[in-house]
Enzyme design. Structure first.
Site, PDB file in Angstrom:
ATOM      1  N   ARG A 129       0.818  -1.211   0.000  1.00  0.00           N
ATOM      2  CA  ARG A 129       0.000   0.000   0.000  1.00  0.00           C
ATOM      3  C   ARG A 129       0.850   1.259   0.000  1.00  0.00           C
ATOM      4  O   ARG A 129       0.465   2.295  -0.528  1.00  0.00           O
ATOM      5  CB  ARG A 129      -0.851   0.096   1.249  1.00  0.00           C
ATOM      6  N   ARG A 158      -8.426   0.707   5.108  1.00  0.00           N
ATOM      7  CA  ARG A 158      -7.277   1.581   4.790  1.00  0.00           C
ATOM      8  C   ARG A 158      -7.469   2.377   3.494  1.00  0.00           C
ATOM      9  O   ARG A 158      -6.656   2.275   2.560  1.00  0.00           O
ATOM     10  CB  ARG A 158      -5.983   0.790   4.735  1.00  0.00           C
ATOM     11  N   PRO A 159      -8.494   3.211   3.403  1.00  0.00           N
ATOM     12  CA  PRO A 159      -8.674   4.034   2.194  1.00  0.00           C
ATOM     13  C   PRO A 159      -7.584   5.108   2.117  1.00  0.00           C
ATOM     14  O   PRO A 159      -6.838   5.307   3.079  1.00  0.00           O
ATOM     15  CB  PRO A 159     -10.047   4.681   2.444  1.00  0.00           C
ATOM     16  N   ILE A 160      -7.463   5.808   0.975  1.00  0.00           N
ATOM     17  CA  ILE A 160      -6.535   6.945   0.864  1.00  0.00           C
ATOM     18  C   ILE A 160      -7.295   8.236   0.580  1.00  0.00           C
ATOM     19  O   ILE A 160      -6.775   9.178  -0.033  1.00  0.00           O
ATOM     20  CB  ILE A 160      -5.425   6.691  -0.183  1.00  0.00           C
ATOM     21  N   LEU A 162      -8.027  10.668   2.451  1.00  0.00           N
ATOM     22  CA  LEU A 162      -7.444  11.890   3.027  1.00  0.00           C
ATOM     23  C   LEU A 162      -6.251  12.378   2.203  1.00  0.00           C
ATOM     24  O   LEU A 162      -5.982  13.580   2.128  1.00  0.00           O
ATOM     25  CB  LEU A 162      -7.042  11.638   4.485  1.00  0.00           C
ATOM     26  N   ASP A 341       1.614  -1.035  15.562  1.00  0.00           N
ATOM     27  CA  ASP A 341       2.528  -2.022  14.968  1.00  0.00           C
ATOM     28  C   ASP A 341       3.240  -2.862  16.022  1.00  0.00           C
ATOM     29  O   ASP A 341       4.002  -3.771  15.675  1.00  0.00           O
ATOM     30  CB  ASP A 341       3.565  -1.319  14.080  1.00  0.00           C
ATOM     31  N   ILE A 363      -6.569   1.863  16.046  1.00  0.00           N
ATOM     32  CA  ILE A 363      -6.168   2.418  14.746  1.00  0.00           C
ATOM     33  C   ILE A 363      -6.775   1.634  13.576  1.00  0.00           C
ATOM     34  O   ILE A 363      -7.333   2.216  12.653  1.00  0.00           O
ATOM     35  CB  ILE A 363      -4.629   2.444  14.622  1.00  0.00           C
TER      36      ILE A 363
END
Ligand code: EPZ
Length: 467
Positions: A129, A158-160, A162, A341, A363
């Site tokens: 990604r 997890r879109p983009i 923004l 993470d 998150i």
């Protein structure tokens, strides 16, 4: 072959006969995903393990090289699969990428003097990604960028959106069709951007766009991760004018041109955190070196709460895991909070703590894939939405388990280090994405760990360019 060498305080110490040399599983010609790890638990980790450069700082830094015609030299680049993917991505656009070898194997020189194709294709974006990080630099430098939308991911949607919204603010015209987003702008214009939510690569992508925009850009509610500040340090060396990176407000004065630079990438705080948990879990005496303890504060404080003895000194953290572990709740947050993470690795530790720990993931909406695999090894974990209740201490036993994503596979390795008997972890290509030769590093401090898979000759000396 595994042989018993000595017994110490009830601990069995096995020696693993040396393995033959290997290269990261994704090096051209490797059979994708065939490798497995075989781990025999029980050894405390003793000695020093060295941390590599940060994958999540190296990827945006390599994308930043697209902003200039001049060479950008990056040092401390980890030899992991995602770096190889990024190299392919940049080469496909027309950039020259030279990966060092031998003594210079952690140096990369990128020259994007001639970019013939400002595009990131689906075949690579679907495997990583972070490929979307080329969107901002390409439209800023070339006036046009075409990037495949990343699609779904194991840990969440997890879109983009923004990233795209910010580029529109900077004056880009955006079209999305056939699975691609295309951004066009003769020259980006400085603007005010307020992020609806904190996004690490969103902050990095728009920072890289704004450095060549006309006028001033002010970004609010930015990510404060050390990787963002490290990218700003590189961009500043290239001639960018940036203030406030590492805080939630970043101010950028656009310039018309950037130059080349040389930059050393920060150490990988997540790799360091993974090794620190390994030392704590196995009851070892481990020195984790070449890391930045300042970047690990939330993790170190949490581990001290569980009873782990830690000593940070200079670029190292010493872990003394010789006592019982106490349960402690944790919630993942944006930096400087507890890193998402590190959530999976912490869950592995919580299985060995006395009492119940509640692990809350704030998150990503689907980041508990490792829990069921840990349960297969004997852990007692129940999931309630974004909370996992881990009841410990339970004896883990070796089993065949499946890695589902990068950090989930790290937690399975940690659990296997303390499990009774042998664990076989399948699909370790996930872990090769972000950990450099983890089995060699852990074996170096006493782990009984072996990779099984296709044998390959070590990399020869030729530079990798527009191949
Ligand atoms: C970065 O991903 C890291 N990757 C991730 O590490 C890390 O987990 C994550 O930050 C959070 O710390 C790299 O740096 C290459 P986000 P990123 O945008 O930037 C939502 C690893 O294991 N969001 O900060 O993609 C998103 O869905 C990887 O090394 C939107 O809704 O994460 C998520 O819920 C995994 N729209 C939240 O924000 C957007 O446009 C935070 O994501 C962007 C994000």
């Amino acid at each position: 072959m595994v042989i018993l060498t000595k017994a110490q305080g009830g601990r069995r110490i096995y020696n693993v006969l040396p393995d033959t040399e290997r290269v990261p599983a994704d090096t051209p010609g490797t059979l994708k995903g065939m490798d497995k790890f075989v781990i025999r638990g029980g050894n405390p980790l003793l000695g020093t393990v060295r941390v590599s450069g940060a994958k999540n700082a190296a990827l945006p830094a390599m994308a930043a090289a697209l902003l200039t015609e001049e060479p950008v030299i990056l040092e401390n680049i980890p030899q992991v699969r995602d770096i190889e993917t990024e190299r392919k991505l940049l080469v496909e656009m027309g950039a020259e990428v030279e990966l060092g070898y031998g003594r210079a194997q952690h140096r990369t020189t990128i020259c994007a003097r001639k970019l013939s194709r400002p595009e990131a294709g689906y075949d690579l974006v679907k495997t990583m990604r972070a490929s979307t990080l080329v969107l901002g630099p390409l439209v800023a430098r070339m006036g046009v960028a075409r990037v495949s939308l990343p699609g779904g991911c194991a840990i969440g949607a997890r879109p983009i959106n923004l990233h795209i919204k910010g580029l529109e603010k900077l004056g880009a015209t955006i079209t999305t069709e056939h699975g691609y987003v295309e951004a066009r702008a003769p020259r980006l214009q400085g603007a005010e951007i307020v992020f609806d939510r904190i996004t690490v690569t969103g902050t990095e992508d728009l920072m890289m766009a704004a450095v060549l925009a006309e006028g001033e850009t002010v970004m609010e509610n930015c990510a404060r991760e050390p990787e963002v500040a490290d990218l700003a340090a590189l961009l500043t060396k290239m001639g960018a004018k940036i203030e406030g990176a590492g805080t939630s407000t970043i101010r950028i004065h656009g310039v018309s041109k950037l130059s080349g630079a040389r930059h050393r990438i920060i150490p990988d705080r997540i790799e360091a955190g993974t090794f620190i948990v390994a030392g704590a879990l196995t009851g070892g005496d481990l020195m984790v070196s070449n890391c930045e303890p300042r970047h690990l504060t939330a993790l170190l404080q949490k581990l001290e709460e569980t009873g782990v003895k830690l000593k940070a000194d200079g670029d190292s953290v010493r872990v003394l895991g010789d006592g019982p572990l106490r349960a402690a709740d944790v919630s993942t947050e944006e930096y400087p909070g507890f890193a998402t993470d590190m959530q999976a690795q912490y869950m592995a530790l919580a299985t060995q703590a006395d009492g119940s720990s509640i692990v809350t993931e704030n998150i990503f909406e689907n980041r508990f894939m490792h829990a069921q695999e840990l349960v297969r090894m004997g852990a007692n974990i129940t999931i309630e939405g974004r909370r996992a209740i881990v009841r410990g201490k339970t004896l883990l036993s070796g089993a065949a388990v499946l890695a589902s994503d990068l950090r989930a596979s790290a937690s399975l390795v940690l659990a296997a280090l303390v499990a009774d008997g042998e664990t076989i972890i399948d699909r370790v290509y996930h872990i090769d994405r972000g950990y450099e030769r983890i089995e060699e590093k852990l074996r170096g401090v006493g782990a009984q760990m072996k990779r099984i898979g296709e044998m390959l000759p070590k990399r020869s000396g030729a530079a990798v360019g527009n191949s």
